[in-house]
Design a protein around this motif. Structure first.
Motif: not given
Lengths: 164, 213
Positions: A59-72, A105-118
Motif C-alpha cells: 500500500x503505497x510505500x508500505x509492504x507486508x512480508x510474510x515469513x514462518x514464525x520464529x524466522x523473523x 493495515x491499521x498501523x499503515x492507516x495511522x502513518x502520514x504519507x509523504x508528498x509535496x505539501x507545504x
C-alpha cells in the motif's frame, strides 16, 4: 490438495516494511525477487526454504512480508542487505512485526504519507545549484538536481535549501 | 557513552547533507555520527564529529596531516596497509582508528599489531558496507577477516568501532539492523555495545594507572 484445518497450518508472522526513498515505484514481483535474492545470498537455499518469505500486500510505500514464525530475525537481517530493486536504489526500513495482516493495515492507516505539501512551487538552490523538490516529509526533502548529462537525487532537509 | 556510527560521508562525498544524515541517524537510533571532512556540530540532538580519513599516505606524512588538523579535534582514521605500515601507524600519536582492514592483506593485522592497538588505544573499524551490499565470495572473505580480528580482540581487548560508510541516507542502517548483521560475525550483545561506544574509548584520555593524591 485441500486446505488444512487451522490447527494443522503453519504459524506465520507478517513484517511491515517501508520502502525508501519516498515516491519510488516498484512492482511487488520485483520486490519479491529482491527479498528472495537477499535471503538466498545470506542464508542459502536451505534456510530460504525454512523462512518461506512472500510479499503479500503493498500500500503505497508500505509492504507486508510474510515469513514462518520464529524466522523473523533471519528475515530482518536479510532485508537489511537489500540495496536495489530492479536497478533502482532502495532501502528497506522495518517498522514492525505482527501475527495478522489486519494489525499492520491499521498501523499503515495511522502513518502520514509523504508528498509535496507545504512547499511553494518556486525554484530552490542547494550549494548554488538549482534543484527541484521531488518529495517532502516533515523536515526531510528529496530534491532532483538537473545536470547537463543526467539528474541526481539529493537527500536534504528544508534548512539546506535556499529560495532562488 | 553514545551509540556512534563511526564513519559516514555526507555531501559532497555523498548525496545527502550532513543535517539529513543526522536526522536519519536519530530516527535509526544513533546518538552520534562521525562525518568525513565536515565541521563538527549538533543537529536534531545528534552530535556530529568531524572525521579525517588519511589514505595513500606514507608513515612520514601522517604526523604532518594530523598536526594540520589538530585544532578541529577531529577523529583521525588511517587506511590500513601492510603489516609494517599498520604497526607504525598504530604507534603514532593522534591516530584514533585504523580503517579498511578487510581489504588489506591477510597478514596486515597480527597479534603484535593487536597488542600495540590495545596499548595505544587505537580502534579497528568494522566497515559494514561490504556485508550489506556485498554478495558471494567477497562478503564471505570480509566475514572471515572480521571473525579473525574478533579472535585477537577477545585476547588483547583493543577498541572496535562500527561504521556504515554510508554515502547516502539509503545506505544507513538502524542500530537494531546493524546489531543483527554483527551477530553474523558471532558478536554477542555486550560486544556490539562496546563497539558502538568505541569512539568514546578512543577520543577520551585514558585514566592514569596511578592516582596522585
Amino acid at each position: 490438495m485441500s486446505i488444512r484445518p487451522p490447527t494443522l497450518r503453519e504459524k506465520r508472522r507478517y513484517i511491515l516494511i517501508q520502502i525508501e526513498p519516498a515516491g519510488t515505484s516498484f512492482d511487488q514481483k520485483d520486490l519479491y525477487y529482491a527479498v528472495s535474492d537477499a535471503i538466498t545470498a545470506l542464508w542459502g537455499d536451505a534456510m530460504a526454504a525454512v523462512i518461506m518469505a512472500a510479499v503479500v500486500a503493498s500500500q503505497g510505500q508500505h509492504v507486508v512480508i510474510r515469513c514462518r514464525r520464529g524466522t523473523e530475525r533471519e528475515l530482518a537481517i536479510a532485508l537489511s542487505t537489500i540495496t536495489t530493486c530492479r536497478d533502482t536504489r532502495i532501502v528497506v526500513r522495518i517498522i514492525t512485526a505482527s501475527g495478522t495482516i489486519e494489525t499492520l493495515r491499521k498501523r499503515i492507516r495511522k502513518m502520514k504519507p509523504p508528498g509535496k505539501e507545504g512547499v511553494s512551487p518556486v525554484e530552490w538552490t542547494f550549494e548554488k545549484r538549482k534543484v527541484q523538490i521531488d518529495q517532502c516529509n516533515g523536515q526531510k526533502v528529496d530534491v532532483i538536481e538537473k545536470g547537463f548529462k543526467n539528474t541526481n537525487r539529493l537527500f536534504l532537509i528544508r534548512e539546506d535549501l535556499e529560495e532562488l | 557513552m553514545k551509540i556512534t556510527d563511526a564513519c559516514v560521508y555526507p555531501y559532497p562525498h555523498g548525496d545527502s547533507s550532513v543535517r539529513r544524515m543526522a536526522l536519519e541517524a536519530k530516527e535509526l537510533g544513533f546518538d552520534r555520527i562521525v562525518a568525513a571532512d565536515t565541521p563538527p556540530g549538533e543537529f536534531f540532538g545528534i552530535e556530529v564529529f568531524s572525521g579525517i580519513l588519511i589514505q595513500q599516505a606514507s608513515v612520514r606524512d601522517i604526523p604532518g596531516r594530523i598536526k594540520k588538523d589538530r585544532n578541529q579535534q577531529a577523529v583521525v582514521s588511517v587506511q590500513a596497509g601492510d603489516n609494517g605500515f599498520n604497526r607504525a601507524v598504530i604507534g603514532l600519536k593522534g591516530v584514533h582508528i585504523l580503517r579498511g582492514i578487510q581489504s588489506a592483506d591477510k597478514t596486515a593485522f597480527d597479534h603484535v599489531a593487536a597488542s600495540m592497538a590495545a596499548d595505544n588505544r587505537v580502534a579497528i573499524d568494522f566497515d559494514l558496507s561490504p556485508l550489506i551490499s556485498g554478495r558471494g565470495i567477497s562478503r564471505q572473505r570480509v566475514m572471515q577477516r572480521y571473525r579473525d580480528i574478533l579472535v585477537l580482540e577477545r585476547r588483547f581487548e583493543f577498541p572496535l568501532t562500527i561504521s556504515s560508510h554510508a554515502r547516502s541516507v539509503l545506505e544507513m542502517r538502524a542500530v537494531r539492523e546493524i546489531a543483527g548483521i554483527c551477530t553474523l560475525l558471532d558478536m554477542d550483545i555486550p560486544d556490539i555495545q562496546t563497539a558502538f561506544f568505541g569512539i568514546d574509548t578512543v577520543s577520551t584520555l585514558p585514566l592514569p594507572s596511578v592516582k596522585v593524591i
